[in-house]
Design a protein around this motif. Structure first.
Motif, PDB file in Angstrom:
ATOM      1  N   THR A 161      -6.327   0.225 -44.622  1.00  0.00           N
ATOM      2  CA  THR A 161      -7.343   0.382 -45.654  1.00  0.00           C
ATOM      3  C   THR A 161      -7.094  -0.544 -46.844  1.00  0.00           C
ATOM      4  O   THR A 161      -8.001  -0.891 -47.579  1.00  0.00           O
ATOM      5  N   ALA A 163      -5.703   0.202 -49.511  1.00  0.00           N
ATOM      6  CA  ALA A 163      -5.944   0.920 -50.761  1.00  0.00           C
ATOM      7  C   ALA A 163      -4.640   1.082 -51.547  1.00  0.00           C
ATOM      8  O   ALA A 163      -4.650   1.145 -52.763  1.00  0.00           O
ATOM      9  N   ILE A 166      -0.821   5.467 -51.850  1.00  0.00           N
ATOM     10  CA  ILE A 166       0.367   6.311 -51.741  1.00  0.00           C
ATOM     11  C   ILE A 166       1.595   5.485 -51.379  1.00  0.00           C
ATOM     12  O   ILE A 166       1.493   4.425 -50.758  1.00  0.00           O
ATOM     13  N   VAL A 191      -9.567   6.043 -51.271  1.00  0.00           N
ATOM     14  CA  VAL A 191     -11.001   6.041 -50.967  1.00  0.00           C
ATOM     15  C   VAL A 191     -11.351   7.130 -49.949  1.00  0.00           C
ATOM     16  O   VAL A 191     -12.453   7.158 -49.407  1.00  0.00           O
TER      17      VAL A 191
HETATM   18  S1  SF4 Z   1      -7.502   8.628 -47.496  1.00  0.00           S
HETATM   19 FE1  SF4 Z   1      -6.716   7.700 -49.365  1.00  0.00          FE
HETATM   20  S2  SF4 Z   1      -4.484   7.863 -49.150  1.00  0.00           S
HETATM   21 FE2  SF4 Z   1      -5.353   8.165 -47.097  1.00  0.00          FE
HETATM   22  S3  SF4 Z   1      -5.350   6.109 -46.182  1.00  0.00           S
HETATM   23 FE3  SF4 Z   1      -7.387   6.387 -47.096  1.00  0.00          FE
HETATM   24  S4  SF4 Z   1      -7.179   5.501 -49.147  1.00  0.00           S
HETATM   25 FE4  SF4 Z   1      -5.086   5.829 -48.389  1.00  0.00          FE
END
Ligand code: SF4
Ligand SMILES: Cc1cc2nc3c(=O)[nH]c(=O)nc-3n(C[C@H](O)[C@H](O)[C@H](O)COP(=O)(O)O)c2cc1C
Ligand code: SF4
Ligand code: SF4
Ligand code: FES
Lengths: 354, 406
Positions: A161, A163, A166, A191
């Motif tokens: 992703t 993103a 974490i 996201v």
């Molecule tokens: S839900 Fe949030 S924490 Fe999980 S992979 Fe997607 S962007 Fe990352």
């Protein structure tokens, strides 16, 4: 090709493959927790350890290249003992409540505990974490009392992703998966794609939308294409008693050639509308300002008839067709084909172009 | 009585460490000049011939390590000055007393592997050493001795694991300090995935003399399989708590009783732990072992960094090992299962033993856990953490037995 000996069997494997890949190709089972073929390697869970003759330490097969002439044991008593100890160490921090766990039956940790006969942990003393489970978001449940620290979620978030919501905070026994400053996901770059849920091998990350609606072994998985956009991601509808109770990823190239299991928040978590009583399930025809239900045959006949009449009366260019980004590419292709070849006009457009 | 032999500490207290002129006057930077006049392969061959083995703990042949570095447009030379090992202060001593020697050693390595960028990763608790090094680098740069070899200093944040070479690289890159799996080794893919030689301060500091006097000269000092000198730092219940530099065939007994002046307060010797926190505990019966890495390994101990922690007859082995377990529990990075959970459980069981609450089954459990950790952990931290437990269970078994709950 190189040749090596695994459990007394001579095996050929392409140069550059890892010991784990070699074992998998040869049908020799090796347990893995942190390994995920779609993610950057970690080599950290140490479940895939094997013995290589002449090496003083066990080697993690998922990250160790196979070499010509290697002599490998994948299930020697020492290896089995080490795996058991590792499982027991994890068991001592894991909150086993399989009876209500969403992952029951589809949990790698549960499977390995069963396989290696880990009933209790010899290391069960203190040190339970008792992390609060209170991330207030509508999509995913985070229960780090079940986390086995494989970091697959971290790598999925970063590698798939991108993103980077974490990562691991703290060190040693206190290491924990965390957002920046350990805040809520909604205050992070998350996201809510749920790629982390897809890769989590245990019940630490699960879908809140599916919670309590059915066990993995109660549902039928129906492969289909997501209806939200034209990207055409493949997903599996989890169907129980003729009702959709969840969405899971199909991670194979054949099953999911467009997205290989990766989804966005809508595809993964936005399926509950399917069971909504407000949903239209038959075509409606408006008569005298009022809608009435109709069959598909009746509705299509009406549209064909009216389009033909309009075209005859005003010419083809009096008709335009607007398509949607929420249908698949194939459907959009058909829409323009229909407009040009059947209706006979170039008046065709699409919302993604705006 | 055995005598010190100074190579890396030759200039110590003889020159002003803050003046490059002093170093040059004492013969400094001649070796770099000579190295640069040599073909790179000849230089590597000379270092190989010296059989100089890494002084950071693992004892890998330095020339060999360099020879694995492939051709690439960008390569790095990294100096490990993390020195997180408790009781170790040799690298600090070398750099504090003779910083230019380190810079020269790194530049020699730079020529050997064809790299023009060096990094020094300095322990966060040594801010004054960072300042000193930066001044030294400025002087070396403005006097032109380093040529096109550039050196920068990076500071650690205090994590012990960041002394492990791949965690160190992650830390320089700005990531969480966690070791990487190997292979690939840093020599092939290290800092920013470029070929990178990581060596310890003391390893680099030996290079100027090896280049000037030749590999054969160095190879003839001390024990042949691990030649040269080793800087040892004496701590604990020994009279002289000082750094010393001795040939590697010096015995542990000589180190403690000749150089160290024996046990404080006229007490009797009980044990010595060499090489840092993960070093094995050595009883009286093994004191005639030479300190070189191989002889130490043969008795189940390590040379490691060369820290020498002496314990007198009044010391409580169980209590000391409990504290050591706490250290590893605190310093485990948490990446791999056997160390993250294992160091925690080992400390838990040691506390139980220390309090007199353990049963024989706890000892078995601890021994099993230790055995598994030694072979299963991802990096040297977890692999070596059980060393003190296993060696004290062997050599001081009675102390464990006496502490069990009956
Ligand atoms: S839900 Fe949030 S924490 Fe999980 S992979 Fe997607 S962007 Fe990352
Ligand atoms: C937990 C851990 C800590 C380490 N700390 C240091 C250190 O502080 N300094 C050091 O030079 N090497 C340290 N090492 C060894 C390095 O990983 C590496 O082997 C060394 O820097 C290589 O240099 P050398 O070959 O010159 O010894 C450590 C290793 C481990 C596993
Ligand atoms: S939350 Fe799941 S995927 Fe993430 S580290 Fe824990 S067990 Fe692994
Ligand atoms: S052995 Fe310990 S320090 Fe090394 S990677 Fe594993 S958890 Fe981290
Ligand atoms: S699967 Fe190989 S270390 Fe986790």
């Amino acid at each position: 090709m190189i040749t090596l000996t695994i459990n007394g069997r001579e095996i050929q494997t392409p140069r550059g493959s890892t010991i784990l890949e070699t074992c998998q190709a040869a049908g020799i089972p090796v347990p893995t927790l942190c390994y995920d073929p779609d993610l950057r390697l970690a080599g950290s869970c140490r479940m895939c350890l094997v013995e290589v003759k002449g090496r003083p330490l066990f080697v993690a097969s998922c990250v160790t290249p196979a070499e010509n002439g290697m002599v490998i044991e994948t299930d020697s008593p020492d290896i089995v003992e080490a795996r058991k100890v590792i499982l027991e160490l994890l068991a001592a921090r894991h909150n086993f409540n399989c009876q209500v766990c969403e992952k029951n039956g589809d949990c790698k940790f549960q499977d390995y505990c069963y396989q290696y006969g880990v009933k209790d942990s010899r290391f069960e003393e203190g040190g339970r974490h008792l992390y609060p489970i209170d991330d207030p978001n509508p999509f995913l449940e985070r229960d780090y009392n079940k986390c086995i620290m494989c970091t697959r979620c971290v790598r999925a978030c970063e590698d798939i992703t991108v993103a980077r919501a974490i990562n691991v905070k703290n060190r040693g026994h206190n290491a924990k998966i965390s957002t920046f400053l350990d805040g809520n996901l909604s205050d992070s770059p998350c996201v809510f794609c749920g790629q982390c849920v897809m890769v989590c091998p245990v019940g630490a990350l699960t879908s809140k939308v599916s919670a309590g609606l059915g066990r993995c072994y109660e549902v039928e998985k129906v492969l289909t294409t997501c209806t939200y956009c034209g990207t055409g991601c493949t997903l599996e509808l989890n169907v129980k008693d003729d009702k959709v109770v969840g969405v899971t990823s199909n991670r194979t190239v054949e099953g999911s050639p467009v997205n290989k299991g990766a989804l966005c928040v809508k595809g993964r978590f936005g399926w509950d509308f399917i069971n909504s009583p407000d949903r239209l399930t038959t075509p409606l025809i408006k008569e005298n300002g009022q809608f009435r239900e109709a069959s598909w045959d009746e509705a299509l006949d009406l549209v064909a008839k009216r389009l033909g009449e309009i075209k005859a009366q005003h010419g083809a260019d009096s008709i335009a067709l607007f398509s949607s980004a929420r249908v698949t590419n194939e459907e959009n292709y058909l829409a323009q084909k229909f407009t040009r070849a059947v209706l006979g006009t170039n008046n065709v457009d699409h919302c993604a172009r705006l | 009585m055995a005598a010190e032999m100074r190579i890396v500490l030759r200039n110590a207290d003889q020159i002003n460490p803050d003046k490059i002129e002093d170093y040059v006057q004492a013969g400094g930077y001649k070796a770099l000049e000579k190295a640069r006049s040599m073909a790179r392969t000849d230089l590597i061959a000379e270092v190989k011939k010296s059989n100089l083995r890494g002084r950071g703990g693992a004892g890998f042949n330095a020339g060999m390590k360099w020879s694995f570095v492939p051709e690439a447009p960008v390569k790095y030379v990294v100096c490990n000055l993390d020195e997180g090992e408790p009781g170790t202060y040799k690298d600090r001593t070398i750099v504090e007393k003779d910083p230019q020697r380190l810079l020269e050693g790194m530049a020699i390595c730079g020529h050997a592997i064809n790299s023009n960028q060096g990094y020094i990763y300095c322990r966060g608790e040594y801010p004054y050493v960072v300042d000193l090094l930066r001044r030294a680098i400025d002087q070396a740069r403005s006097s032109g001795v380093l040529g096109d070899f550039n050196i920068e200093v990076r500071m650690g944040g205090g994590a012990y694991v960041c002394g492990e070479e791949t965690a160190l690289i992650e830390s320089i890159e700005g990531h969480r300090g966690e070791p990487r799996f190997k292979p690939p080794f840093p020599g092939v893919s290290g800092l920013w995935d470029k070929p990178t030689v990581v060596n310890n301060v003391e390893t680099f500091a030996n290079l100027p003399d090896i280049v000037m006097r030749g590999g054969a000269w160095f190879a003839s000092i001390g024990t042949p399989s691990y030649p040269g000198t080793k800087v040892l730092t004496l701590t604990g219940d020994v009279v002289n708590r000082i750094p010393i530099e001795v040939p590697t065939n010096t015995t542990i007994r000589e180190v403690i009783f000749d150089f160290g002046g024996g046990i404080r307060g006229g007490k009797k010797f009980k044990a010595v732990q060499i090489g840092g926190t993960s070093g094995g505990f050595i009883p009286e019966s093994l004191l005639d072992t030479p300190i070189d890495a191989d002889s130490m390994r043969n008795i189940g101990a390590t040379l490691g960094t060369g820290a020498v922690l002496v314990m007198d007859e009044t010391r409580d082995i169980i209590d000391i090992v409990t504290r050591i377990s706490k250290f590893f529990e605190h310093e485990s990075c948490g990446k791999c299962n056997p160390c993250r959970e294992g160091t925690f459980r080992a400390y838990e069981i040691m506390k139980k033993i220390n309090k007199g609450q353990a049963a024989p089954a706890d000892l078995d459990k601890l021994a099993l856990l230790s055995r598994v950790m030694t072979k299963a952990c991802l990096c040297g931290l977890g692999q070596a953490a059980p060393g003190p437990i296993l060696t004290t269970m062997e050599h001081f078994k009675a102390e464990y037995q006496a502490r069990l709950q009956i």
